[in-house]
Scaffold this motif. Structure first.
Motif, PDB file in Angstrom:
ATOM      1  N   ILE A 158     -26.775  -4.304 -21.565  1.00 16.08           N
ATOM      2  CA  ILE A 158     -26.958  -2.868 -21.349  1.00 16.08           C
ATOM      3  C   ILE A 158     -25.581  -2.222 -21.197  1.00 16.08           C
ATOM      4  CG2 ILE A 158     -27.956  -1.069 -19.881  1.00 16.08           C
ATOM      5  CD1 ILE A 158     -30.002  -3.076 -18.908  1.00 16.08           C
ATOM      6  N   ASN A 159     -25.405  -1.056 -21.832  1.00 13.62           N
ATOM      7  CA  ASN A 159     -24.188  -0.265 -21.664  1.00 13.62           C
ATOM      8  C   ASN A 159     -24.604   1.162 -21.329  1.00 13.62           C
ATOM      9  OD1 ASN A 159     -21.989   1.613 -22.461  1.00 13.62           O
ATOM     10  ND2 ASN A 159     -20.940  -0.251 -23.054  1.00 13.62           N
ATOM     11  N   ILE A 160     -24.135   1.649 -20.189  1.00 21.77           N
ATOM     12  CA  ILE A 160     -24.416   3.027 -19.772  1.00 21.77           C
ATOM     13  C   ILE A 160     -23.109   3.799 -19.839  1.00 21.77           C
ATOM     14  CG2 ILE A 160     -25.337   4.530 -17.978  1.00 21.77           C
ATOM     15  CD1 ILE A 160     -26.813   2.122 -16.839  1.00 21.77           C
ATOM     16  N   ALA A 161     -23.024   4.746 -20.770  1.00 22.96           N
ATOM     17  CA  ALA A 161     -21.800   5.514 -20.969  1.00 22.96           C
ATOM     18  C   ALA A 161     -21.646   6.567 -19.880  1.00 22.96           C
ATOM     19  CB  ALA A 161     -21.818   6.170 -22.348  1.00 22.96           C
ATOM     20  N   SER A 162     -20.432   7.124 -19.785  1.00 23.37           N
ATOM     21  CA  SER A 162     -20.167   8.127 -18.753  1.00 23.37           C
ATOM     22  C   SER A 162     -20.982   9.390 -18.967  1.00 23.37           C
ATOM     23  CB  SER A 162     -18.675   8.465 -18.720  1.00 23.37           C
ATOM     24  OG  SER A 162     -18.257   9.011 -19.971  1.00 23.37           O
ATOM     25  N   ASN A 163     -21.408   9.669 -20.216  1.00 24.11           N
ATOM     26  CA  ASN A 163     -22.208  10.865 -20.485  1.00 24.11           C
ATOM     27  C   ASN A 163     -23.700  10.625 -20.328  1.00 24.11           C
ATOM     28  OD1 ASN A 163     -22.781   9.330 -22.702  1.00 24.11           O
ATOM     29  ND2 ASN A 163     -22.181  10.845 -24.230  1.00 24.11           N
ATOM     30  N   GLY A 164     -24.087   9.392 -19.940  1.00 24.14           N
ATOM     31  CA  GLY A 164     -25.489   9.082 -19.714  1.00 24.14           C
ATOM     32  C   GLY A 164     -26.170   8.390 -20.869  1.00 24.14           C
ATOM     33  N   ASP A 165     -25.509   8.266 -22.032  1.00 26.29           N
ATOM     34  CA  ASP A 165     -26.093   7.507 -23.143  1.00 26.29           C
ATOM     35  C   ASP A 165     -26.293   6.049 -22.718  1.00 26.29           C
ATOM     36  OD1 ASP A 165     -25.921   9.798 -24.604  1.00 26.29           O
ATOM     37  OD2 ASP A 165     -24.480   9.037 -26.080  1.00 26.29           O
ATOM     38  N   ILE A 166     -27.381   5.442 -23.174  1.00 25.06           N
ATOM     39  CA  ILE A 166     -27.695   4.060 -22.814  1.00 25.06           C
ATOM     40  C   ILE A 166     -27.968   3.259 -24.077  1.00 25.06           C
ATOM     41  CG2 ILE A 166     -29.189   2.531 -21.482  1.00 25.06           C
ATOM     42  CD1 ILE A 166     -29.909   4.899 -19.704  1.00 25.06           C
ATOM     43  N   ASN A 167     -27.341   2.089 -24.194  1.00 27.43           N
ATOM     44  CA  ASN A 167     -27.613   1.154 -25.280  1.00 27.43           C
ATOM     45  C   ASN A 167     -28.173  -0.145 -24.722  1.00 27.43           C
ATOM     46  OD1 ASN A 167     -26.889   2.450 -27.757  1.00 27.43           O
ATOM     47  ND2 ASN A 167     -24.744   2.296 -27.176  1.00 27.43           N
ATOM     48  N   PHE A 168     -29.234  -0.631 -25.330  1.00 29.91           N
ATOM     49  CA  PHE A 168     -29.759  -1.966 -25.054  1.00 29.91           C
ATOM     50  C   PHE A 168     -29.431  -2.826 -26.275  1.00 29.91           C
ATOM     51  CE2 PHE A 168     -32.147   0.851 -22.392  1.00 29.91           C
ATOM     52  CZ  PHE A 168     -32.425   0.134 -21.246  1.00 29.91           C
ATOM     53  N   TYR A 169     -28.899  -4.040 -26.042  1.00 31.63           N
ATOM     54  CA  TYR A 169     -28.349  -4.832 -27.135  1.00 31.63           C
ATOM     55  C   TYR A 169     -29.273  -5.948 -27.575  1.00 31.63           C
ATOM     56  CZ  TYR A 169     -23.963  -2.354 -26.698  1.00 31.63           C
ATOM     57  OH  TYR A 169     -23.008  -1.367 -26.688  1.00 31.63           O
ATOM     58  N   ALA A 170     -29.108  -6.331 -28.849  1.00 33.91           N
ATOM     59  CA  ALA A 170     -29.854  -7.443 -29.417  1.00 33.91           C
ATOM     60  C   ALA A 170     -29.345  -8.760 -28.851  1.00 33.91           C
ATOM     61  CB  ALA A 170     -29.726  -7.430 -30.942  1.00 33.91           C
ATOM     62  N   THR A 171     -29.953  -9.855 -29.272  1.00 34.86           N
ATOM     63  CA  THR A 171     -29.625 -11.174 -28.735  1.00 34.86           C
ATOM     64  C   THR A 171     -28.147 -11.504 -28.844  1.00 34.86           C
ATOM     65  OG1 THR A 171     -31.828 -11.960 -29.316  1.00 34.86           O
ATOM     66  CG2 THR A 171     -30.172 -13.636 -28.885  1.00 34.86           C
TER      67      THR A 171
END
Length: 266
Positions: A158-171
Motif C-alpha cells: 500500500i502507498n498513501i501519497a501526501s495528497n491522499g491518493d492510495i495505491n494497492f499493489y499486485a503480488t
C-alpha cells in the motif's frame, strides 16, 4: 586486608583485597555521595562512565561516548534501543511515538522514519514487514508505505501519497493494481489515472453475485433524488420463482427506451 573505617559502629568501610576495591555501607540509612556541581564516575584512564549534574542531566556513557541522558521531559537516547519484552506507553491522552528525521534539506525518496518487523525463525529469518514515511519531493511532502515480506524479500502493498491518493499493489510489489484518486474521487482497477468515477482496464470483468440464489441487478441512476428512477437497469432473474436456482433470464430496461448502437448506427 586493611580497611578505612568511619562512623558510629564502623558502618562505612573503604578497602581493597588486591583484586577489587570496595565502598561498603552497613548503616540503616542511605549512602550519600554529594558534589557541589556534579558527580562523575570515571574509568582508571579518565574516561567518563556516568556523570550526575546537579539540577541537570544524568548521563550514561559507553566507551566514553554518551548514550543516554535524562532531560526535563524524559530521556535522550543516542543509538539503538533493544528490548526483549513489551514497551508500554502510558499517558492519560495522546500517547504517541514520534519518529523524527533531522535532515533539514529533504530530497525525493528520503526516509523520514520507518518501523520494521523482524523474525529470527530458522526457516525464514529477516524483515517480514515494514511501515515507512518518505519524501515525495524537495518540499518534504510525506507519503506512507506498507510492506509485507516472505522468503524472497519485502514487497510494497500500500502507498498513501501526501495528497491522499492510495495505491494497492499486485503480488510483485511494483505494479499498482487498485488506485484511489482522492482529488477527483475516482477509483481505478488496473489503471492509475482513472477518468471516470469507476474505471476498469485490462482483462477484467464485473460480476454481480446473489449468494442466496435468484437474480442480480445493475442500475444506472441519474441522481439520488428519485430512488425509483433509473436511466437503465440490467437485471437477471429466476424463472422458477423460488429464488433458489440460478438466474435464467435477462432484463434490460430504460426509462425512456432502450437503443443498441454499432458505430454511428442505432
Amino acid at each position: 586486608t586493611s580497611k578505612a573505617i568511619f562512623g558510629t559502629g564502623s558502618s562505612l568501610e573503604i578497602y581493597g583485597d588486591g583484586s577489587n576495591s570496595y565502598i561498603k555501607d552497613t548503616a540503616a540509612g542511605v549512602l550519600h555521595i554529594m558534589g557541589s556541581s556534579n558527580v562523575q564516575i570515571e574509568g582508571a584512564n579518565g574516561e567518563n562512565m556516568a556523570v550526575f549534574t546537579e539540577d541537570g542531566a544524568v548521563a550514561l556513557f559507553y566507551n566514553n561516548a554518551q548514550k543516554l541522558a535524562t532531560t526535563a521531559t524524559g530521556i535522550d537516547v543516542t543509538g539503538t534501543i533493544t528490548a526483549d519484552d513489551t514497551i508500554t506507553l502510558a499517558k492519560s491522552s495522546g500517547a504517541n511515538i514520534l519518529i523524527e528525521s533531522t535532515t533539514t534539506g529533504a530530497t525525493t525518496g528520503d526516509i523520514f522514519g520507518e518501523i520494521e518487523f523482524k523474525t529470527n525463525d530458522s526457516n525464514s529469518a529477516g524483515i517480514k514487514g515494514k511501515i515507512d514515511s518518505y519524501s515525495e519531493g524537495n518540499v518534504g511532502n510525506g507519503a506512507l508505505r506498507l510492506f509485507t515480506g516472505d522468503t524472497t524479500g519485502l514487497y510494497q502493498r500500500i502507498n498513501i501519497a501526501s495528497n491522499g491518493d492510495i495505491n494497492f499493489y499486485a503480488t510483485n510489489g511494483t505494479t499498482p493494481a487498485f488506485h484511489w484518486d482522492a482529488a477527483d474521487e475516482r477509483l481505478g482497477l488496473g489503471v492509475t489515472d482513472p477518468i471516470y468515477p469507476l474505471e476498469v482496464q485490462g482483462e477484467a470483468g464485473i460480476e454481480l453475485y446473489n449468494g442466496s440464489g435468484g437474480g442480480s441487478v445493475l442500475n444506472f441512476r441519474p441522481s439520488l433524488g428519485d430512488a425509483n428512477k433509473y436511466n437503465m437497469s440490467i437485471s437477471s432473474y429466476d424463472h422458477s420463482g423460488g429464488g433458489a436456482g440460478p438466474a435464467d433470464g435477462l432484463s434490460i430496461n430504460g426509462f425512456d427506451g432502450v437503443s443498441f448502437a454499432t458505430g454511428s448506427q442505432t
